[in-house]
Design a protein around this motif. Sequence first.
Motif, PDB file in Angstrom:
ATOM      1  N   ASP A 126       0.851  -1.193   0.000  1.00  0.00           N
ATOM      2  CA  ASP A 126       0.000   0.000   0.000  1.00  0.00           C
ATOM      3  C   ASP A 126       0.889   1.247   0.000  1.00  0.00           C
ATOM      4  O   ASP A 126       1.097   1.892   1.023  1.00  0.00           O
ATOM      5  N   GLN A 127       1.426   1.561  -1.177  1.00  0.00           N
ATOM      6  CA  GLN A 127       2.363   2.675  -1.315  1.00  0.00           C
ATOM      7  C   GLN A 127       1.696   4.027  -1.095  1.00  0.00           C
ATOM      8  O   GLN A 127       2.329   4.961  -0.599  1.00  0.00           O
ATOM      9  N   GLY A 128       0.407   4.138  -1.435  1.00  0.00           N
ATOM     10  CA  GLY A 128      -0.304   5.391  -1.203  1.00  0.00           C
ATOM     11  C   GLY A 128      -0.366   5.709   0.276  1.00  0.00           C
ATOM     12  O   GLY A 128      -0.066   6.845   0.696  1.00  0.00           O
ATOM     13  N   ALA A 129      -0.737   4.732   1.085  1.00  0.00           N
ATOM     14  CA  ALA A 129      -0.794   4.932   2.537  1.00  0.00           C
ATOM     15  C   ALA A 129       0.597   5.217   3.094  1.00  0.00           C
ATOM     16  O   ALA A 129       0.762   6.055   3.988  1.00  0.00           O
ATOM     17  N   MET A 130       1.598   4.547   2.553  1.00  0.00           N
ATOM     18  CA  MET A 130       2.972   4.789   3.004  1.00  0.00           C
ATOM     19  C   MET A 130       3.364   6.248   2.750  1.00  0.00           C
ATOM     20  O   MET A 130       3.893   6.926   3.634  1.00  0.00           O
ATOM     21  N   MET A 131       3.102   6.743   1.544  1.00  0.00           N
ATOM     22  CA  MET A 131       3.448   8.131   1.213  1.00  0.00           C
ATOM     23  C   MET A 131       2.675   9.119   2.084  1.00  0.00           C
ATOM     24  O   MET A 131       3.219  10.141   2.515  1.00  0.00           O
ATOM     25  N   GLN A 132       1.412   8.827   2.371  1.00  0.00           N
ATOM     26  CA  GLN A 132       0.634   9.701   3.251  1.00  0.00           C
ATOM     27  C   GLN A 132       1.228   9.714   4.650  1.00  0.00           C
ATOM     28  O   GLN A 132       1.394  10.801   5.252  1.00  0.00           O
ATOM     29  N   GLN A 133       1.552   8.554   5.189  1.00  0.00           N
ATOM     30  CA  GLN A 133       2.095   8.481   6.550  1.00  0.00           C
ATOM     31  C   GLN A 133       3.454   9.148   6.655  1.00  0.00           C
ATOM     32  O   GLN A 133       3.817   9.679   7.712  1.00  0.00           O
ATOM     33  N   LEU A 134       4.208   9.166   5.564  1.00  0.00           N
ATOM     34  CA  LEU A 134       5.518   9.832   5.553  1.00  0.00           C
ATOM     35  C   LEU A 134       5.402  11.331   5.276  1.00  0.00           C
ATOM     36  O   LEU A 134       6.402  12.048   5.257  1.00  0.00           O
ATOM     37  N   GLY A 135       4.169  11.812   5.059  1.00  0.00           N
ATOM     38  CA  GLY A 135       3.954  13.237   4.803  1.00  0.00           C
ATOM     39  C   GLY A 135       4.289  13.639   3.377  1.00  0.00           C
ATOM     40  O   GLY A 135       4.486  14.822   3.099  1.00  0.00           O
ATOM     41  N   LEU A 136       4.336  12.681   2.457  1.00  0.00           N
ATOM     42  CA  LEU A 136       4.752  12.950   1.088  1.00  0.00           C
ATOM     43  C   LEU A 136       3.559  12.997   0.121  1.00  0.00           C
ATOM     44  O   LEU A 136       3.736  13.284  -1.062  1.00  0.00           O
ATOM     45  N   ALA A 137       2.368  12.707   0.611  1.00  0.00           N
ATOM     46  CA  ALA A 137       1.144  12.761  -0.198  1.00  0.00           C
ATOM     47  C   ALA A 137       0.032  13.270   0.704  1.00  0.00           C
ATOM     48  O   ALA A 137       0.047  13.020   1.913  1.00  0.00           O
ATOM     49  N   PRO A 138      -0.936  13.988   0.136  1.00  0.00           N
ATOM     50  CA  PRO A 138      -2.009  14.517   0.975  1.00  0.00           C
ATOM     51  C   PRO A 138      -2.908  13.400   1.510  1.00  0.00           C
ATOM     52  O   PRO A 138      -3.053  12.352   0.889  1.00  0.00           O
ATOM     53  N   GLU A 139      -3.458  13.639   2.700  1.00  0.00           N
ATOM     54  CA  GLU A 139      -4.430  12.710   3.273  1.00  0.00           C
ATOM     55  C   GLU A 139      -5.680  12.729   2.418  1.00  0.00           C
ATOM     56  O   GLU A 139      -6.091  13.760   1.902  1.00  0.00           O
TER      57      GLU A 139
END
Length: 140
Positions: A126-139
């Motif tokens: 789940d790369q989308g969730a990973m990027m969100q949790q790392l602050g690299l993609a919007p929630e």
Amino acid sequence: MSVADNKALTRRFYDEVVNQRNFDVIDELISEDFVEHEQFPGLPSTGPKAVRAAFEMFQAAFPDVRMDVDDVIGEDDKIVVRGRMSGTHRGDFMGIPATNKSFEVAFIDILEVHNGQATEHWGQTDQGAMMQQLGLAPEM
């Protein structure tokens, strides 16, 4: 080898290679003709060197990375693993500077095993969730 043997090999990979960082075990568990179907751009996609390069890169970016296995299901020469991957972003990851944030996401891996070695790997994380949790993609 039996399905039970293939499941044990798979669990050993996650325990020893990923969680204990014993990369020398890669040469024992991964065949020379191994094919990675979830390759990272710029990394090799075949043989033990592909697996080593991916985990060395991942460990450099996420030194505390873990892959905790929840289920291992097998039939014939295919093994399916469902689990959770977690870590803290402490180093560059594919050109992205460290955020010092942690993540925990689901993953599913499928391995093909022949003669006591993995010969192919397909995976979904789940790369989308990973990027969100790392602050690299919007929630969302």
